[in-house]
Design a protein around this motif. Structure first.
Motif, PDB file in Angstrom:
ATOM      1  N   SER A   1      27.510  33.550  -2.081  1.00 14.26           N
ATOM      2  CA  SER A   1      27.840  32.184  -1.661  1.00 14.26           C
ATOM      3  C   SER A   1      27.428  31.144  -2.695  1.00 14.26           C
ATOM      4  O   SER A   1      26.279  31.099  -3.124  1.00 14.26           O
ATOM      5  CB  SER A   1      27.152  31.875  -0.334  1.00 14.26           C
TER       6      SER A   1
ATOM      7  N   PHE B   1      31.574  27.044   1.802  1.00 11.90           N
ATOM      8  CA  PHE B   1      32.684  27.950   2.127  1.00 11.90           C
ATOM      9  C   PHE B   1      32.294  29.412   1.922  1.00 11.90           C
ATOM     10  O   PHE B   1      32.794  30.285   2.622  1.00 11.90           O
ATOM     11  CB  PHE B   1      33.958  27.540   1.398  1.00 11.90           C
ATOM     12  N   GLY B   2      31.367  29.667   1.025  1.00  7.03           N
ATOM     13  CA  GLY B   2      30.793  31.010   0.924  1.00  7.03           C
ATOM     14  C   GLY B   2      30.044  31.325   2.207  1.00  7.03           C
ATOM     15  O   GLY B   2      30.222  32.398   2.804  1.00  7.03           O
TER      16      GLY B   2
ATOM     17  N   THR C   1      33.733  33.454  -3.159  1.00  2.00           N
ATOM     18  CA  THR C   1      34.599  32.278  -3.056  1.00  2.00           C
ATOM     19  C   THR C   1      34.978  31.884  -4.482  1.00  2.00           C
ATOM     20  O   THR C   1      34.089  31.548  -5.265  1.00  2.00           O
ATOM     21  CB  THR C   1      33.850  31.134  -2.343  1.00  2.00           C
TER      22      THR C   1
ATOM     23  N   ASP D   1      34.217  27.243  -4.821  1.00  2.00           N
ATOM     24  CA  ASP D   1      33.640  26.690  -3.598  1.00  2.00           C
ATOM     25  C   ASP D   1      33.847  25.180  -3.615  1.00  2.00           C
ATOM     26  O   ASP D   1      33.301  24.471  -4.464  1.00  2.00           O
ATOM     27  CB  ASP D   1      32.158  27.058  -3.431  1.00  2.00           C
TER      28      ASP D   1
ATOM     29  N   ASP E   1      37.985  34.662  -1.772  1.00  2.00           N
ATOM     30  CA  ASP E   1      38.536  33.470  -1.124  1.00  2.00           C
ATOM     31  C   ASP E   1      39.158  32.605  -2.222  1.00  2.00           C
ATOM     32  O   ASP E   1      38.457  32.016  -3.046  1.00  2.00           O
ATOM     33  CB  ASP E   1      37.411  32.716  -0.401  1.00  2.00           C
TER      34      ASP E   1
END
Ligand code: PMP
Length: 392
Positions: free
Chosen positions: A85, A89-90, A135, A138, A164
């Motif tokens: 992370s 968003f992570g 991610t 991020d 992501d």
């Protein structure tokens, strides 16, 4: 008279190109009309080309649904997930894992920096994880992750690699086969430049096999196995697709492929650098460390004594809508998206609005310096070959 809407410069949704806007407004087709079925197919094939994907699922939803759906289809309750992370968003992957009964180990770091690769390797060596999430960009910290290098680690430790791409896809390279990515979760309202409302998942045969191994999964709409036959033959049905959205996304995909992936990624890199050269001329610094700066957005520290709400209100008075920061950065930084169809015109307008807002709040600035510096940076870069968007 209705008020003119400000230029949207938040990190998603982003402004929409005219052909995409017009496609969104077509008279709605029947979802199994042959003309629409062809458009759906064309759209999925275009996306497979962009991502080097074996499979593509595009349905009504959002980026968060893509994250949740991916965990449902790849990891069972009780299994272990490694979450790398770089911000809010992570962390969202860990929150989703929790409600699904998946055990998430989270590797995090101070806002604006990256989790060192050695730390990721140490975690992978210490436990057999069912999957790893990363991610790509991020959006809370502006950190661009080391997607390729993490792919090498995922391969070495034979762990399913979920990326992501929400704030990166179509603006930063994500070649699944080259980078060893098994799943990309993404959506349409950022660098794809389509109004929000789609869940997009690209995956390979390894991820499809993982879904098969799981047997029954806790979802119906979210079971990608239910969607795979439809993605092969879009005249089939399990739930009505967002027809106009798919027509619009197909236009966006065609624009992306016409621009050319290499040229598009180079343009995003160049726009990001130019915007940040403008910020530097105003004495502004990013939260994100230099090596980790994303081409798609900037997260910018406030100078002393500048109030977040007052500043963003002044920027909006000058015709531009930007975003506040999230989590621990709230009130300390602002965020500007520069992806999709954003070009130097919008960068110049945004830098002018920022400069004027700072001046109105008592910060000493040299009028015009930011725009001049941005153009200087833009002109210093040789465009990538075949850049159809901006170089003729
Ligand atoms: N991941 C990232 C990196 C994001 O930036 C966002 C949205 N800002 C999401 C996931 C969630 O996407 P959505 O808002 O479409 O659910």
């Amino acid at each position: 008279m209705t008020k003119k809407a400000p230029l949207v410069m938040i990190p998603g949704p982003t402004p929409v190109a005219e052909p995409v806007r017009q496609a969104m407004a077509v008279q709605t087709y029947g979802h199994n009309y042959s003309g629409f079925v062809e458009i759906y197919r064309e759209c999925l094939n275009g996306l497979k080309t962009i991502f080097q994907a074996d499979h593509m699922v595009v349905i009504g939803g959002s980026g968060t649904l893509a994250m949740e759906m991916t965990l449902i289809n790849t990891v069972k309750a009780g299994q272990d997930l490694l979450v790398v992370s770089h911000g809010a968003f992570g962390d969202r992957f860990a929150a989703i894992a929790k409600v699904l009964g998946i055990n998430a180990d989270v590797l995090s770091c101070p806002p604006g920096s990256r989790v060192p690769l050695a730390e990721i390797e140490k975690a992978l060596a210490s436990k057999r994880y069912a999957a790893l999430t990363l991610t790509h960009v991020d959006t809370s910290t502006g950190v661009l992750a080391q997607a390729k290098e993490v792919g090498e680690l995922a391969k070495k430790y034979d762990v399913l690699y979920i990326l992501d791409g929400v704030c990166a896809s179509a603006g930063v390279p994500e070649p699944m086969k080259e980078y060893g990515i098994d799943v990309i979760v993404t959506t349409c309202q950022k660098a794809f430049g389509t109004p929000p409302g789609l869940t997009m998942i690209a995956f390979n045969e390894k991820a499809a096999a993982r879904r098969d191994e799981l047997g029954t999964v806790p979802g119906y709409y979210t079971d990608w196995k239910n969607w795979m036959p439809i993605m092969e033959n879009p005249s089939l049905y399990i739930s009505t697709p967002p027809v106009n959205h798919i027509v619009a996304l197909n236009e966006a995909v065609k624009l992306i492929l016409a621009e050319g992936l290499a040229a598009r990624y180079a343009r995003h890199e160049r726009i990001g650098r130019s915007f940040r050269a403008g910020l530097a001329a105003l004495g502004l610094e990013t939260v994100t460390e230099k090596e980790a700066l994303a081409p798609t957005l900037s997260v910018v520290k406030y100078p002393p004594n500048v109030d977040d709400a007052a500043f963003r209100a002044k920027v909006e008075e000058n015709g531009v809508f930007i975003a506040g920061a999230l989590g621990p950065l709230k009130g300390k930084a602002f965020r500007v998206g520069h992806m999709g169809i954003i070009g130097m015109d919008e960068i110049a307008i945004t830098l002018t609005a920022i400069e004027r807002a700072l001046a109105a709040l008592g910060v000493k600035v040299t009028p015009g310096a930011a725009v001049g510096a941005a153009w200087q940076e833009w002109d210093s870069v040789r465009p990538a070959q075949g850049c159809a968007c901006c170089c003729g």
